[in-house]
Scaffold this active site. Structure first.
Site, PDB file in Angstrom:
ATOM      1  N   ASP A 153      -5.283  -5.276 -26.352  1.00  0.00           N
ATOM      2  CA  ASP A 153      -6.349  -5.200 -25.355  1.00  0.00           C
ATOM      3  C   ASP A 153      -7.717  -4.996 -26.004  1.00  0.00           C
ATOM      4  O   ASP A 153      -8.660  -5.751 -25.757  1.00  0.00           O
ATOM      5  CB  ASP A 153      -6.081  -4.061 -24.361  1.00  0.00           C
ATOM      6  CG  ASP A 153      -4.777  -4.236 -23.615  1.00  0.00           C
ATOM      7  OD1 ASP A 153      -4.327  -5.378 -23.470  1.00  0.00           O
ATOM      8  OD2 ASP A 153      -4.192  -3.225 -23.178  1.00  0.00           O
TER       9      ASP A 153
ATOM     10  N   CYS B 254       5.201  -6.137   1.986  1.00  0.00           N
ATOM     11  CA  CYS B 254       5.519  -4.711   2.073  1.00  0.00           C
ATOM     12  C   CYS B 254       4.635  -4.041   3.145  1.00  0.00           C
ATOM     13  O   CYS B 254       4.841  -4.246   4.324  1.00  0.00           O
ATOM     14  CB  CYS B 254       5.389  -4.050   0.705  1.00  0.00           C
ATOM     15  SG  CYS B 254       6.227  -2.464   0.574  1.00  0.00           S
ATOM     16  N   TYR B 255       3.620  -3.266   2.757  1.00  0.00           N
ATOM     17  CA  TYR B 255       2.731  -2.661   3.744  1.00  0.00           C
ATOM     18  C   TYR B 255       2.038  -3.740   4.580  1.00  0.00           C
ATOM     19  O   TYR B 255       1.819  -3.565   5.786  1.00  0.00           O
ATOM     20  CB  TYR B 255       1.685  -1.789   3.032  1.00  0.00           C
ATOM     21  CG  TYR B 255       0.750  -1.057   3.967  1.00  0.00           C
ATOM     22  CD1 TYR B 255       1.105   0.173   4.515  1.00  0.00           C
ATOM     23  CD2 TYR B 255      -0.493  -1.586   4.301  1.00  0.00           C
ATOM     24  CE1 TYR B 255       0.253   0.851   5.378  1.00  0.00           C
ATOM     25  CE2 TYR B 255      -1.355  -0.921   5.150  1.00  0.00           C
ATOM     26  CZ  TYR B 255      -0.976   0.291   5.688  1.00  0.00           C
ATOM     27  OH  TYR B 255      -1.822   0.960   6.550  1.00  0.00           O
TER      28      TYR B 255
ATOM     29  N   LYS C 217      -1.577  -7.690 -18.962  1.00  0.00           N
ATOM     30  CA  LYS C 217      -1.245  -7.830 -20.377  1.00  0.00           C
ATOM     31  C   LYS C 217      -0.893  -9.272 -20.752  1.00  0.00           C
ATOM     32  O   LYS C 217      -1.309  -9.764 -21.802  1.00  0.00           O
ATOM     33  CB  LYS C 217      -0.076  -6.907 -20.719  1.00  0.00           C
ATOM     34  CG  LYS C 217       0.255  -6.829 -22.187  1.00  0.00           C
ATOM     35  CD  LYS C 217      -0.780  -6.061 -22.978  1.00  0.00           C
ATOM     36  CE  LYS C 217      -0.723  -4.580 -22.668  1.00  0.00           C
ATOM     37  NZ  LYS C 217      -1.638  -3.778 -23.500  1.00  0.00           N
TER      38      LYS C 217
ATOM     39  N   GLU D 201       5.666 -10.955  -5.721  1.00  0.00           N
ATOM     40  CA  GLU D 201       4.745 -11.116  -6.842  1.00  0.00           C
ATOM     41  C   GLU D 201       5.290 -10.564  -8.156  1.00  0.00           C
ATOM     42  O   GLU D 201       4.760 -10.871  -9.228  1.00  0.00           O
ATOM     43  CB  GLU D 201       3.392 -10.461  -6.528  1.00  0.00           C
ATOM     44  CG  GLU D 201       3.397  -8.940  -6.459  1.00  0.00           C
ATOM     45  CD  GLU D 201       3.772  -8.375  -5.100  1.00  0.00           C
ATOM     46  OE1 GLU D 201       3.385  -7.225  -4.800  1.00  0.00           O
ATOM     47  OE2 GLU D 201       4.470  -9.072  -4.337  1.00  0.00           O
TER      48      GLU D 201
ATOM     49  N   GLY E  84       0.829  -1.196   0.000  1.00  0.00           N
ATOM     50  CA  GLY E  84       0.000   0.000   0.000  1.00  0.00           C
ATOM     51  C   GLY E  84       0.861   1.242   0.000  1.00  0.00           C
ATOM     52  O   GLY E  84       2.041   1.184   0.362  1.00  0.00           O
TER      53      GLY E  84
ATOM     54  N   HIS F 181       8.684  -7.435  -2.732  1.00  0.00           N
ATOM     55  CA  HIS F 181       7.501  -7.865  -3.500  1.00  0.00           C
ATOM     56  C   HIS F 181       7.778  -9.184  -4.224  1.00  0.00           C
ATOM     57  O   HIS F 181       8.342  -9.193  -5.328  1.00  0.00           O
ATOM     58  CB  HIS F 181       7.112  -6.779  -4.516  1.00  0.00           C
ATOM     59  CG  HIS F 181       6.518  -5.562  -3.884  1.00  0.00           C
ATOM     60  ND1 HIS F 181       5.178  -5.450  -3.618  1.00  0.00           N
ATOM     61  CD2 HIS F 181       7.095  -4.427  -3.431  1.00  0.00           C
ATOM     62  CE1 HIS F 181       4.941  -4.275  -3.033  1.00  0.00           C
ATOM     63  NE2 HIS F 181       6.087  -3.641  -2.915  1.00  0.00           N
TER      64      HIS F 181
END
Length: 598
Positions: free
Chosen positions: A223, A78-79, A369, A168, A51, A166
């Site tokens: 997209d 993280c947060y 994406k 991820e 966050g 992170h």
């Protein structure tokens, strides 16, 4: 079906966490950070997202402490890592040295199940300005960095884990392993596949549209093309109308390429609106980046309404379709606590109002994406279209920076004097700004340009770039000057807004770049290659920045370390046009900078 819940505290990567969990074949669902634990009592595991705020700020996102008593594994990122410490008796403080980008962590002890398969030293992706300085009771430290001691903490008995970095993002090489280990700890079944998403979306589209038709603005990119395909396949060609708006801010010959691609796909319901003059007139005299984006977004809607009226489309019988993907939403501040990085043209206030009214349909809004490309392949889209480089909706409108006057940084000389290196460099802070993302929040700060007589290696340049942005708060981009090995005495800032002449200059230079990387077979290796026109330079000529990046989902990116011979060829062709005075290369990863400059 087994579920992992991601509790969203407004981090830029909340959906990316969910995406990674789904890619590990486990169903994941994003819920608000302050959800009542009773509503997620079926969780097999809980992940607390990052966050943009500090846990001690007024109004900062919090979690219900009872989630730690559900008896399921919890991973804080993280947060979320800070929330664990803050709620369970630890302490969080401001960092002495903020960390952004690639960072080395050192293993203290590796006897936790979540760290199985990791090495004593790993490279991870950091983006933080606060850190855990005191551990909760029964927690241990497992990894640290040279600036942050508690980089990985855990209470193994309660199966509660916190990581400062992170996992991820693709740049944390051990990240997937950590998430995979967490899922093993949770004991979940691996039975989730992308086809489940497509089937669910099919039901949603049928439910939302009922018997209505869809008016879709399409750019020709992957997209909007995938959106066009999905809607046409589910609803039928006669219920989807595609409109491509030529804004005059496209790449050279873009409209011809898009028209051919749509014809090849068999879209008989595709049309082009030539509106270059209208867009340039609306943007005349506009300098502020966010205002440019908003004007472009509103004008898209005006044109859509104009064509709806021409075609006598009854608003009670039609809804508006958009090829919005998740980065568009999160970077525009689309989740509860997310920081607005930039307003995407498909997230202006008028669009948000239409979303609330239920007249906007966005089939791929929760995808990244890489997932959109996967859907495109499953629908039979040609590889050339699937791997077409992303191009922003506002087009060159956000790659041509505008300036009314120099934006001088008050402590520029202090920063310039403070940049030390054994590489033999000169540097200068440029009197312009660009958007960045640091600590999950938007920044609007200055770039610093580096000048070398003997250019160092890409690895040395990357290390120096990270060091500069970590140590100087007012800098969010680092540039290498390709055209001048020695710093010029005075780089001027010009009074410039969007004009046809400036668009033509950038179209020509962008064409040179794209022609060369296509010839070199780098379209797949380089994920996106923005070419940016800056209103600064020498002898009344402007400057250009080359910004090649590699990424998977646009939420993080590394600058692409292009072959020096190829870069030299591109440089010579650009400088031989005589249209610009200086050429730069953007050495900054995301974070701390964004992929685009505006």
């Amino acid at each position: 079906m087994d579920k992992i819940y991601v509790l969203d505290s407004g981090g830029q990567y909340a959906h990316l966490i969910a995406n990674r969990i789904r890619r590990l074949k486990v169903f994941s669902e994003i819920r608000p950070n302050d959800i009542d634990p009773k509503e997620i009592s079926d969780a097999k595991g809980i992940i607390l997202s990052g966050g943009p705020q500090s846990v001690y700020e007024d109004g900062a996102p919090q979690v219900d402490k009872r989630i730690f008593g559900l008896g399921v594994p919890v991973l804080g990122i993280c947060y979320g890592h800070h929330l664990i410490a803050h709620n369970l008796g630890g302490k969080v403080d401001e960092c002495e040295v903020k960390e952004y980008g690639l960072t080395e962590i050192y293993g203290e002890i590796l006897d936790s199940k979540i760290l199985e398969g990791l090495n004593r030293k790993e490279i991870v992706w950091m983006s933080h300005g606060t850190e855990v300085t005191k551990l909760p009771h029964n927690f241990k430290t497992y990894y640290r960095t040279k600036n942050c001691y508690n980089a990985v903490i855990a209470d193994p008995q309660k199966r509660i884990y916190g990581v400062q970095f992170h996992p991820e993002v693709t740049h944390t090489k051990c990240g997937v392993k950590i998430l995979d280990n967490f899922l093993k700890i949770c004991g979940v079944r691996r039975d989730w596949v992308i086809s489940h998403f497509i089937d669910e979306e099919r039901e949603k589209i049928i439910e939302q549209t009922k018997d209505k038709k869809v008016f879709l603005l399409t750019s020709g990119g992957v997209d909007s093309t995938v959106t066009f395909l999905v809607l046409s396949e589910i609803l039928g060609l006669d219920r989807v109308y595609g409109l491509f708006v030529d804004t005059g801010l496209m790449r050279k010959d873009e409209e011809r390429e898009v028209e051919k691609n749509m014809q090849d796909l068999g879209f008989t319901n595709f049309h082009i609106a030539y509106k270059g003059k209208e867009f340039l007139k609306a943007l005349e005299g506009v300098f502020e980046p966010e205002e440019k984006r908003k004007i472009i977004g509103r004008l898209f809607l005006d044109i859509q309404k104009e064509y709806s009226d021409k075609l006598n489309l009854n608003p009670k019988e039609w809804v508006i379709g958009q090829g919005t993907i998740y980065p568009d939403t999160i970077e525009s501040g689309g989740s509860k606590h997310a920081s607005k990085i930039k307003t995407h043209h498909n997230r202006v206030s008028e669009i948000e109002d239409l979303i609330k009214k239920g007249v906007i349909i966005e089939p791929i809004k929760d995808l990244y994406k890489d997932e959109v490309r996967e859907v495109g392949i499953s629908l039979g889209l040609k590889k050339e279209l699937v791997w077409r480089h992303p191009f922003p909706g506002p087009g060159l409108g956000v790659r041509i920076l505008c300036s009314k006057e120099p934006d001088t940084l008050h402590n520029a000389s202090e920063i310039e004097g403070g940049i030390k290196s054994d590489l033999g460099i000169e540097n200068t802070v440029l009197n312009i700004k660009s958007v960045g993302v640091q600590g999950d929040a938007r920044t609007y700060r200055h770039p610093v340009a580096l000048f070398f007589e003997d250019t160092p290696s890409w690895d040395n340049l990357e290390e120096l770039s990270t060091e500069i942005t970590n140590n100087f708060y007012d800098i969010n981009r680092v540039l290498l000057c390709l055209s001048h090995p020695v710093k010029p005495k005075k780089i001027r800032v010009y009074n410039k807004y969007l004009t046809h002449d400036r668009v033509e200059v950038l179209q020509e230079i962008d064409y040179i770049v794209m022609k060369n990387i296509k010839a070199a077979g780098l379209i797949r290796d380089i994920w996106q290659f923005p070419v940016v026109l800056l209103p600064i330079g020498l002898d009344n000529k402007e400057s250009v920045v080359l910004r090649p990046v590699c990424s998977m989902e646009a939420m993080t990116a590394n600058f692409y370390k292009i072959d020096w011979k190829l870069l030299d060829k591109i440089k010579n062709e650009i400088m031989d046009t005589g249209k610009i005075s200086m050429l730069f290369f953007d050495l900054t990863n995301k974070p701390p900078s964004t992929i685009e400059w505006e």
